[in-house]
Design a protein around this motif. Structure first.
Motif, mmCIF file in Angstrom:
data_model
loop_
_atom_site.group_PDB
_atom_site.id
_atom_site.type_symbol
_atom_site.label_atom_id
_atom_site.label_comp_id
_atom_site.label_asym_id
_atom_site.label_seq_id
_atom_site.Cartn_x
_atom_site.Cartn_y
_atom_site.Cartn_z
ATOM 1 N N PRO A 17 0.843 -1.208 0.000
ATOM 2 C CA PRO A 17 0.000 0.000 0.000
ATOM 3 C C PRO A 17 0.875 1.253 0.000
ATOM 4 C CG PRO A 17 -0.792 -1.599 1.616
ATOM 5 C CD PRO A 17 0.558 -2.080 1.145
ATOM 6 N N LEU A 18 0.589 2.186 -0.881
ATOM 7 C CA LEU A 18 1.434 3.373 -1.002
ATOM 8 C C LEU A 18 1.343 4.260 0.229
ATOM 9 C CD1 LEU A 18 0.949 4.321 -4.767
ATOM 10 C CD2 LEU A 18 2.546 2.724 -3.701
ATOM 11 N N ALA A 19 0.268 4.130 0.996
ATOM 12 C CA ALA A 19 0.145 4.915 2.219
ATOM 13 C C ALA A 19 1.269 4.598 3.195
ATOM 14 C CB ALA A 19 -1.210 4.648 2.873
ATOM 15 N N LEU A 20 1.749 3.346 3.200
ATOM 16 C CA LEU A 20 2.808 2.957 4.132
ATOM 17 C C LEU A 20 4.104 3.702 3.844
ATOM 18 C CD1 LEU A 20 2.294 -0.925 4.352
ATOM 19 C CD2 LEU A 20 1.399 0.851 5.864
ATOM 20 N N LEU A 21 4.328 4.074 2.582
ATOM 21 C CA LEU A 21 5.541 4.801 2.231
ATOM 22 C C LEU A 21 5.572 6.173 2.878
ATOM 23 C CD1 LEU A 21 5.465 2.537 0.064
ATOM 24 C CD2 LEU A 21 6.451 4.173 -1.543
ATOM 25 N N ARG A 137 11.616 5.295 0.423
ATOM 26 C CA ARG A 137 10.917 6.545 0.702
ATOM 27 C C ARG A 137 11.241 7.655 -0.300
ATOM 28 N NH1 ARG A 137 8.392 5.378 5.410
ATOM 29 N NH2 ARG A 137 9.484 4.117 6.966
ATOM 30 N N SER A 138 11.851 7.327 -1.418
ATOM 31 C CA SER A 138 12.078 8.323 -2.457
ATOM 32 C C SER A 138 10.809 8.494 -3.283
ATOM 33 C CB SER A 138 13.230 7.882 -3.365
ATOM 34 O OG SER A 138 12.867 6.724 -4.099
ATOM 35 N N PRO A 139 10.659 9.620 -4.013
ATOM 36 C CA PRO A 139 9.464 9.820 -4.834
ATOM 37 C C PRO A 139 9.263 8.714 -5.878
ATOM 38 C CG PRO A 139 10.653 11.883 -4.575
ATOM 39 C CD PRO A 139 11.528 10.811 -4.003
ATOM 40 N N MET A 140 10.357 8.152 -6.388
ATOM 41 C CA MET A 140 10.242 7.133 -7.423
ATOM 42 C C MET A 140 9.723 5.808 -6.874
ATOM 43 S SD MET A 140 13.131 5.635 -10.052
ATOM 44 C CE MET A 140 13.451 7.219 -10.802
ATOM 45 N N GLU A 141 9.907 5.561 -5.579
ATOM 46 C CA GLU A 141 9.553 4.263 -5.013
ATOM 47 C C GLU A 141 8.080 3.937 -5.214
ATOM 48 O OE1 GLU A 141 10.563 1.716 -1.007
ATOM 49 O OE2 GLU A 141 9.911 3.788 -0.757
ATOM 50 N N ALA A 142 7.206 4.924 -5.129
ATOM 51 C CA ALA A 142 5.769 4.687 -5.270
ATOM 52 C C ALA A 142 5.381 4.355 -6.704
ATOM 53 C CB ALA A 142 4.992 5.913 -4.798
ATOM 54 N N LYS A 143 6.231 4.684 -7.666
ATOM 55 C CA LYS A 143 5.871 4.514 -9.076
ATOM 56 C C LYS A 143 6.291 3.159 -9.647
ATOM 57 C CE LYS A 143 6.455 9.491 -9.762
ATOM 58 N NZ LYS A 143 7.265 10.532 -10.433
ATOM 59 N N LEU A 144 7.316 2.546 -9.054
ATOM 60 C CA LEU A 144 7.848 1.304 -9.619
ATOM 61 C C LEU A 144 7.074 0.102 -9.102
ATOM 62 C CD1 LEU A 144 11.716 1.873 -9.438
ATOM 63 C CD2 LEU A 144 10.069 2.667 -11.151
ATOM 64 N N GLY A 145 6.852 -0.878 -9.959
ATOM 65 C CA GLY A 145 6.204 -2.128 -9.575
ATOM 66 C C GLY A 145 6.865 -3.300 -10.265
ATOM 67 N N VAL A 184 17.404 2.567 -8.825
ATOM 68 C CA VAL A 184 17.257 3.341 -10.050
ATOM 69 C C VAL A 184 17.366 4.820 -9.710
ATOM 70 C CG1 VAL A 184 15.712 3.896 -11.970
ATOM 71 C CG2 VAL A 184 15.782 1.567 -11.061
ATOM 72 N N HIS A 185 18.034 5.585 -10.567
ATOM 73 C CA HIS A 185 18.180 7.019 -10.386
ATOM 74 C C HIS A 185 17.470 7.751 -11.525
ATOM 75 C CE1 HIS A 185 21.237 5.923 -7.452
ATOM 76 N NE2 HIS A 185 21.862 5.241 -8.386
ATOM 77 N N SER A 186 17.055 8.955 -11.252
ATOM 78 C CA SER A 186 16.376 9.741 -12.278
ATOM 79 C C SER A 186 16.751 11.209 -12.137
ATOM 80 C CB SER A 186 14.858 9.586 -12.157
ATOM 81 O OG SER A 186 14.188 10.351 -13.145
ATOM 82 N N TRP A 187 16.837 11.881 -13.283
ATOM 83 C CA TRP A 187 17.065 13.310 -13.281
ATOM 84 C C TRP A 187 15.755 14.019 -12.955
ATOM 85 C CZ3 TRP A 187 21.536 15.227 -12.483
ATOM 86 C CH2 TRP A 187 21.808 16.578 -12.725
#
Length: 477
Positions: A17-21, A137-145, A184-187
Motif C-alpha cells: 500500500p502506497l500509504a505505508l511509504l 521513501r524516495s518519490p520514485m519508489e511509489a511509481k515502480l512495480g 534506479v536514479h532519475s534526473w
C-alpha cells in the motif's frame, strides 16, 4: 503472417500500500503497487508468466526463448537458458537475453516477430520481467512495480497479426542504474518528461501511424508506457487518442514494471480485444519503439491462463513498510552474508533436471512415479528402467507439514511440507499461504522461486502454492 499466438502474465500477489511509504495507515482499496516476494526475482516471475502463457500447450516446437530484463541477477550468465531449463524446453533452441533499456521488452518482441517472418524460427517464446528498486521513501519508489509477461510468437493460429514497427534511438541521461547500483536514479522529473519521454514517444507512435497509413481514430487499443499517470494522460492527449482506446497504465495497482510495462499493457489490451481491432503498443527508454497489431478471429484462443486480469485479483497486502524493507534486504544488518562458494557447480549440473526442470521419473515396468531420480523402483524394484516426467505442471496434495520459525524469512514461519504428486513424495516449501491455512490434503500447484543465496548468487528450486480457492486467508502478508 507472423504474430502473437499465445500470451500470459504474472503479477506477484504481494502488494505494498502506497500509504505505508508516507507513514500512514493503509486502507483497503487504496493505491498500491505489486512487489516481488522475498523468494521472487525477474527470473522466477518470467518463468511464472511463461507457464501462464504455455498452459495446456505442447512445448516441443518452441524454437527460441528471448528474455528481456534490466534486473537479472547475473552480469555474465544467461537468464534465457536458465528459464528454458526451468520450463523443460528443448536444448536445441536459441536463447537470447535483452537488456540495457526499458524498451528492451518490446525490442525482444519485435526481434522474435522478425525472426519468424524471416523463416529462421517457427515459434519463439518472448518474456519480459523486471523487479526494479528505488531508494526507500524516495518519490520514485511509489511509481515502480514488479511484473512479468510472456508472448508466444509464430505464424500459425495467430491471434494478433504483426503489421509493422517503428523505432527512435536517442541518448539522454534521464533514468539510469549503474552496474553496481541497487537503486534506479532519475534526473529532474520535468526534464525527463519534456525532453525525453513526450517527444520520443510521440515521434515513435506518429512514425508508426504514418508508416502503416493509419489515423489515430482507427486505433481501438493503445498501450502506452509512461513514467507516471500524469505523463501518460499528457502523451495520450497530444497524440489525440480517445479515452476509450487507452489501456489503463495500472499506476496505483501494479506500477511501472520496467521492461515488462508496455508488453504487460499490450497483454491486458489483448485480453479484452475482439477480432479485427487495431492495437498499438509503445515503450520508452533511450528512445522509443512502437509496434502495430491487428487482432484476428483467433484472439480468444490466444488467451491461455490467468493473464493480467486474473493476477490483479489475487493479492495480499503487506502489513508494514518494515516488513517490505526486510523482504528486500534493505534494513541495516550487523553482519554481511558469508562469502562462501555456495552450491557445488558439479552437484548443480548433476541435479539440474530435478532442481530446475522439476522432473521426476516414471517406472516403465509398473508406472510408479518417483522423485528424485534413482536407479531402483520403490514399488516393483525394477532397475534402470524409467522415463523422465515433468512435475511442474501437475497438482499435488500436502501429506504432512511443519512450521519452521528458524529458517530465515521476512515473514515467519517457513512452511515445509511433504507433498504427494501422483504417488511421488516431495519435500517442498509452501508459499503464498498463511500458517493457519495449511492442512493435510491441501491441493497445491508449483512455482519456480529462489530457495537460498549462496556464493553471492541466487539458487532456484520449485515450491508449492495453494491452488486458488483452496486457501481461506488472502489478507495481509
Amino acid at each position: 503472417m507472423p504474430g502473437i499466438t499465445k500470451f500470459g502474465a504474472y503479477i506477484p500477489p504481494t502488494r505494498l500500500p502506497l500509504a505505508l511509504l508516507a507513514g500512514r495507515e493503509a486502507r483497503e482499496g487504496g493505491p498500491e503497487k505489486a512487489v516481488a516476494g522475498h523468494d521472487e526475482d525477474a527470473v522466477t516471475m518470467g518463468v511464472a508468466a511463461a507457464v501462464d502463457c504455455l498452459r495446456g500447450r505442447n512445448r516441443g516446437d518452441i524454437d527460441g526463448v528471448f528474455f528481456a530484463s534490466t534486473t537479472h541477477a547475473f552480469g555474465e550468465k544467461q537468464a534465457a537458458a536458465l528459464i528454458a531449463r526451468a520450463l523443460d524446453l528443448r536444448a536445441d533452441l536459441r536463447s537470447i537475453d535483452f537488456g540495457g533499456s526499458l524498451r528492451s521488452g518490446l525490442s525482444a518482441l519485435g526481434a522474435a516477430l522478425d525472426a519468424v517472418a524471416a523463416g529462421s524460427a517457427q515459434s519463439i517464446l518472448v518474456i519480459a520481467s523486471d523487479a526494479r528498486m528505488a531508494a526507500p521513501r524516495s518519490p520514485m519508489e511509489a511509481k515502480l512495480g514488479d511484473a512479468a509477461v510472456a508472448f508466444l510468437v509464430g505464424d500459425d493460429a495467430v491471434g494478433a497479426e504483426f503489421i509493422a514497427g517503428f523505432a527512435i534511438s536517442d541518448e539522454i541521461v534521464d533514468t539510469w542504474r549503474a552496474a553496481d547500483d541497487r537503486f534506479v536514479h532519475s534526473w529532474e522529473e520535468r526534464f525527463v518528461v519534456q525532453e525525453g519521454y513526450i517527444p520520443k514517444m510521440q515521434a515513435a507512435v506518429e512514425g508508426l501511424l504514418e508508416k502503416t497509413d493509419t489515423a489515430v481514430g482507427d486505433i481501438q487499443r493503445a498501450a502506452l508506457q509512461a513514467p507516471d499517470a500524469r505523463s501518460h494522460a499528457t502523451l495520450a492527449r497530444q497524440l489525440g487518442f480517445d479515452d476509450a482506446a487507452l489501456e489503463a497504465p495500472l499506476f496505483g495497482r501494479v506500477g511501472n514494471a520496467g521492461t515488462a510495462f508496455a508488453p504487460l499493457l499490450l497483454a491486458s489490451a489483448l485480453e479484452t480485444a475482439g477480432p479485427d481491432e487495431n492495437v498499438v503498443v509503445a515503450s520508452y527508454g533511450d528512445g522509443a519503439e512502437a509496434l502495430a497489431f491487428r487482432t484476428t478471429a483467433a484472439i480468444a484462443g490466444a488467451r491461455a491462463g490467468s493473464g493480467v486480469a486474473g493476477h490483479l485479483k489475487t493479492r495480499r497486502a503487506i502489513a508494514s513498510y518494515d516488513r517490505y524493507l526486510q523482504a528486500r534486504n534493505l534494513l541495516p544488518r550487523e553482519w554481511s552474508p558469508a562469502a562462501d562458494p555456495g552450491l557445488s557447480a558439479t552437484v548443480h549440473f548433476r541435479e539440474r533436471n530435478e532442481d530446475l526442470a522439476f522432473k521426476g521419473q516414471a517406472c516403465r515396468a509398473c508406472g510408479a512415479l518417483q522423485f528424485p531420480f534413482q536407479r531402483v523402483c520403490e514399488s516393483c524394484f525394477a532397475k534402470d528402467d524409467f522415463d523422465a516426467v515433468r512435475l511442474s505442471d501437475r497438482r499435488g496434495r500436502v501429506v504432512t507439514y511443519t512450521l519452521d520459525y528458524f529458517f530465515p524469512t521476512p515473514n515467519p514461519p517457513t512452511i515445509v511440507t511433504v507433498t504427494d504428486i501422483d504417488g511421488a513424495r516431495v519435500h517442498l516449501q509452501l508459499v503464498d499461504c498463511a500458517a493457519e491455512d495449511v492442512r493435510p490434503g491441501l491441493e497445491v500447484e508449483f512455482v519456480f522461486r529462489r530457495i537460498h543465496e549462496g556464493g553471492g548468487r541466487p539458487n532456484y528450486y520449485w515450491k508449492g502454492r495453494p491452488v486458488a480457492g483452496t486457501s481461506e486467508s488472502g489478507g495481509r502478508a
